[in-house]
Design an enzyme around this catalytic site. Sequence first.
Site, PDB file in Angstrom:
ATOM      1  N   ARG A 141      -1.832   2.499  -2.341  1.00 52.32           N
ATOM      2  CA  ARG A 141      -0.375   3.487  -2.575  1.00 52.32           C
ATOM      3  C   ARG A 141      -0.228   3.545  -4.079  1.00 52.32           C
ATOM      4  NH1 ARG A 141       4.333   0.016  -0.349  1.00 52.32           N
ATOM      5  NH2 ARG A 141       3.239   0.384   1.526  1.00 52.32           N
ATOM      6  N   HIS A 162       0.065  -2.865  -2.714  1.00 52.51           N
ATOM      7  CA  HIS A 162      -0.661  -1.666  -2.507  1.00 52.51           C
ATOM      8  C   HIS A 162      -1.411  -1.012  -3.612  1.00 52.51           C
ATOM      9  CE1 HIS A 162       0.067  -1.533   1.760  1.00 52.51           C
ATOM     10  NE2 HIS A 162       1.176  -2.049   1.836  1.00 52.51           N
ATOM     11  N   ASP A 189      -2.110  -1.868   5.505  1.00 53.10           N
ATOM     12  CA  ASP A 189      -1.059  -1.938   6.553  1.00 53.10           C
ATOM     13  C   ASP A 189      -1.670  -1.607   7.919  1.00 53.10           C
ATOM     14  OD1 ASP A 189       1.206  -2.935   4.902  1.00 53.10           O
ATOM     15  OD2 ASP A 189       1.950  -0.855   4.698  1.00 53.10           O
ATOM     16  N   GLU A 244       6.120  -9.186   7.142  1.00 56.43           N
ATOM     17  CA  GLU A 244       5.633  -7.879   7.713  1.00 56.43           C
ATOM     18  C   GLU A 244       4.255  -8.284   8.713  1.00 56.43           C
ATOM     19  OE1 GLU A 244       7.112  -4.822   4.479  1.00 56.43           O
ATOM     20  OE2 GLU A 244       5.084  -5.063   4.725  1.00 56.43           O
ATOM     21  N   HIS A 264       0.960  -6.416   7.259  1.00 61.72           N
ATOM     22  CA  HIS A 264       0.605  -6.330   6.089  1.00 61.72           C
ATOM     23  C   HIS A 264      -0.241  -7.495   5.504  1.00 61.72           C
ATOM     24  CE1 HIS A 264       2.116  -5.699   1.520  1.00 61.72           C
ATOM     25  NE2 HIS A 264       1.306  -6.704   1.430  1.00 61.72           N
TER      26      HIS A 264
END
Length: 216
Positions: free
Chosen positions: A82, A127, A134, A192, A195
Site C-alpha cells: 500500500r 503495508h 490482507d 484483524e 492481516h
Amino acid sequence: MNSHFSENPSMDSSHFVVLADFIPQIVQEIRYHSSFNFIGDRIDGYEEPCALLTREAARALQSVSNEMIVHGYRLKIFDAYRPMRAVKHFMLWALEDQDIRMKPYFYPDVQKQELFDRGYIARRSSHSRGSTVDLTLLDMQTGKEVDMGSPFDLFSEKSHPEYRGITDEQYQNRMMLQNVMVRNGFMPLDCEWWHFTLKNEPYPETYFDFPVTSRL
C-alpha cells in the site's frame, strides 16, 4: 529511520513482484482500487487492481498457497503493498467529519474518530513496507469465500482473530488461516483476522510510495 516516512519515501520498486505472476493460483479483489471500501472511493495510488509484495514475502506466501491448495483452498487477496499516498488519503478522510457514507458497512459500532486510536487504521502502515498482506481463503469446491465470521475491513471487535462470539466453525476457519500463515513465517495482527506481516520482512524501516501497478 523515520525520515523514510516523513521526508523521503522510497520510490524503488525493484525488489517487488506482481503477486499474480508469482502465484498464478491466487484470486484478487483489490478493494482499495474499487469504491467498495470504508472510504467509498478509489484510494490514491491504486492505479491497477493488482497485488504487489516484496519478493521475500511473495515467496513465503507461495508456500502458503501450495499448502492450502492441497487442502482445497485458494488464497484471495484484498490488499498487499500500500503506497504511503494511500495512507495519507486515509488520514485526510479521517479528518473529514461529515463523510460517513460507508459507516453501516465497515464501522457500524465505532465512531469514525476512533478508528486510529483503536488500531484499525495506522498512521504508518506496515503495508507500505511491502511485506504485509490482507487475505482470506476461497473454497475451491464451492467457489465461495470461507466463512470467517466477519467480512474484510469490518472495524469491530468481531474481527479480532481471538473473538469467540462467532460459531466454532468460523473460529476454526480463522485459526486454519492463521496457523498456515504463521507456519510459513508471517505474524498476525490482534485486531484483524485477515492481516499478516512477514516476520523477517526485508525492509522493516522503509516506507514506499510508488503506485500500485503491474508495470514495475
